[in-house]
Each structure stands twice: as C-alpha cells, then as structure tokens.
Design a protein around this motif. Structure first.
Motif, mmCIF file in Angstrom:
data_model
loop_
_atom_site.group_PDB
_atom_site.id
_atom_site.type_symbol
_atom_site.label_atom_id
_atom_site.label_comp_id
_atom_site.label_asym_id
_atom_site.label_seq_id
_atom_site.Cartn_x
_atom_site.Cartn_y
_atom_site.Cartn_z
ATOM 1 N N THR A 18 0.824 -1.209 0.000
ATOM 2 C CA THR A 18 0.000 0.000 0.000
ATOM 3 C C THR A 18 0.856 1.257 0.000
ATOM 4 O O THR A 18 0.584 2.225 -0.715
ATOM 5 C CB THR A 18 -0.927 0.010 1.236
ATOM 6 O OG1 THR A 18 -1.763 -1.156 1.221
ATOM 7 C CG2 THR A 18 -1.803 1.252 1.246
ATOM 8 N N THR A 19 1.934 1.238 0.782
ATOM 9 C CA THR A 19 2.821 2.400 0.860
ATOM 10 C C THR A 19 3.491 2.693 -0.472
ATOM 11 O O THR A 19 3.485 3.840 -0.956
ATOM 12 C CB THR A 19 3.893 2.178 1.936
ATOM 13 O OG1 THR A 19 3.254 1.948 3.205
ATOM 14 C CG2 THR A 19 4.815 3.383 2.034
ATOM 15 N N TYR A 65 2.665 1.556 -3.502
ATOM 16 C CA TYR A 65 1.697 1.876 -4.552
ATOM 17 C C TYR A 65 1.197 3.313 -4.404
ATOM 18 O O TYR A 65 0.913 3.990 -5.398
ATOM 19 C CB TYR A 65 0.516 0.906 -4.503
ATOM 20 C CG TYR A 65 0.824 -0.457 -5.053
ATOM 21 C CD1 TYR A 65 1.896 -0.660 -5.919
ATOM 22 C CD2 TYR A 65 0.059 -1.571 -4.698
ATOM 23 C CE1 TYR A 65 2.191 -1.912 -6.415
ATOM 24 C CE2 TYR A 65 0.346 -2.832 -5.198
ATOM 25 C CZ TYR A 65 1.417 -2.997 -6.059
ATOM 26 O OH TYR A 65 1.708 -4.237 -6.561
ATOM 27 N N ALA A 66 1.077 3.782 -3.172
ATOM 28 C CA ALA A 66 0.612 5.149 -2.945
ATOM 29 C C ALA A 66 1.600 6.172 -3.518
ATOM 30 O O ALA A 66 1.205 7.267 -3.921
ATOM 31 C CB ALA A 66 0.405 5.387 -1.451
ATOM 32 N N LEU A 75 0.784 7.454 -7.012
ATOM 33 C CA LEU A 75 -0.450 8.209 -7.252
ATOM 34 C C LEU A 75 -0.229 9.530 -7.987
ATOM 35 O O LEU A 75 -1.054 9.916 -8.815
ATOM 36 C CB LEU A 75 -1.177 8.457 -5.928
ATOM 37 C CG LEU A 75 -1.762 7.218 -5.231
ATOM 38 C CD1 LEU A 75 -2.432 7.608 -3.920
ATOM 39 C CD2 LEU A 75 -2.752 6.510 -6.144
#
Length: 218
Positions: A98-99, A101-102, A105
C-alpha cells in the motif's frame, strides 16, 4: 506488448529460482520427485511461447527479472515463517504494498468511478486471501513442494487472457497447459512411491514433452 500468457510463461521460471535459493540459503533438501516436477512443469511452460525472434523482446527481460526477484522473495518468506505467523507476514506485505503503490499516485492517477467499485473490492479481497495463503502454504511445506502449484496460474492466465483481451490459445499454450496441470502434481504424488515408479514417470514425461515439441514444430 507481450500476450498475457507468454509473459506469464516467462515468469514461471520463478519456482526454479525459489527452489535454488531455498536450497542454498535455507539448506532445504530437494528430492528427485520435486526437482523433476519443477523441471517438467517449466518445460511445459516453455512450450507455450514457442521461443523465437519475436518472443525475446525487452518485455521478456522484465519478466525474467521479475521471476528472479519473486523466487528469491519466496525463499525469504519461507525462512521467515519459522519465526513469524502467516497473518503477520500478510500484514507486512499489505502495508508495504500500500505504501509503495501510494507513491505512484502523483503519476497519471485517474479517479475511479463508482462502476469500478466491484472490481476494486474483488481485487482487494482476492489479493488479501492470496497474500495470506501463500506464506501459510510455505509455513506448512518446503518451498520445493509448494512452488510447483504456481504453474496452475498459466491456466488462469490463458482463461483471463481470452476473456478480457480475446487472446486465442495456441496449440502450444493448450499442450503446455496440459503438461503443467498434470505432470508436476503427479511427480509430487510419486515422491512416496517406489523408485522404479519415478523412473517410469520420468521416461513418460520426457516422451510426452518430446512429442508435444514435435507437434508444435509441425
């Protein structure tokens, strides 16, 4: 862009790297049946793309690099299961994914629409289950006994490739999928069989693989 099934086929060298890394760093023993299951499964995968000038493109290098990294990570996860639970490892993976992939953004991010919600939820749920079951399997069994099951992803790639992008399965893909689905599991079952059964199975696998290769070349 490479077809999904061909890219997946090249990624399937990762079980070989995972087994090699586990044997070197974790000192895991690899029996004849498990080694044969890995090799025969990989041969079945190699039948799929029918390697040629068009297959070995820049995308193939990325697929191979991914296989090396994923195989090494698999061995690492197997090693960590001796001190960490599958739930803990899954949480680590999800937080890190999650980190990272964020961080992507800001680059070409597009806001999802409500119609995308079912796919996003389904992707999150299935990914979470897969991330949990993988370390759990590696906790319960040696790497060389678990990774041959990864070859089944080729069949899923074939089905989804046809469903979403209309990639029509080739003869090589169908033959390779049969070899991948049958022989690795059969050899794992033969691990507890008498030695002469294993020898017969190896000869049969070599014969079927040879005949499949001849069929593809024709």
């Amino acid at each position: 862009m490479m077809p999904l099934a061909s890219a997946t086929a090249l990624n399937f060298s990762s079980p070989l790297f995972a087994t090699l890394a586990s044997a070197i760093f974790l000192k895991e023993a690899v029996g004849a049946a498990r080694a044969t299951a890995l090799v025969v499964g990989f041969i079945g995968v190699l039948i799929v793309p029918s390697p040629g000038a068009g297959t070995f493109q820049i995308g193939a290098l990325f697929a191979l690099a991914n296989a090396v990294l994923f195989g090494t990570v698999t061995a690492g996860v197997r090693g960590m299961t001796s001190t960490e639970s599958a739930k803990t490892l899954t949480m680590y993976q999800l937080v890190l994914l999650t980190t990272f992939y964020a961080m992507t953004l800001p680059f070409q991010f597009k806001m999802p629409i409500w119609a995308d919600a079912p796919l996003i939820i389904a992707n999150g749920a299935t990914n979470m289950l897969g991330q949990y079951w993988w370390p759990r399997a590696l906790h319960l069994a040696p790497t060389s006994a678990v990774v041959p099951f990864q070859y089944f992803s080729l069949i899923w790639a074939m089905m989804f490739g046809f469903w979403w992008w209309g990639d029509v399965p080739t003869v090589g893909l169908l033959v390779g999928s049969i070899i991948v689905a049958v022989f690795p599991i059969a050899f794992l079952a033969l691990e507890f069989a008498p030695p002469h059964f294993v020898v017969i199975a190896v000869i049969a696998a070599c014969f079927v693989t040879f005949m499949a290769g001849e069929r593809i070349r024709k």
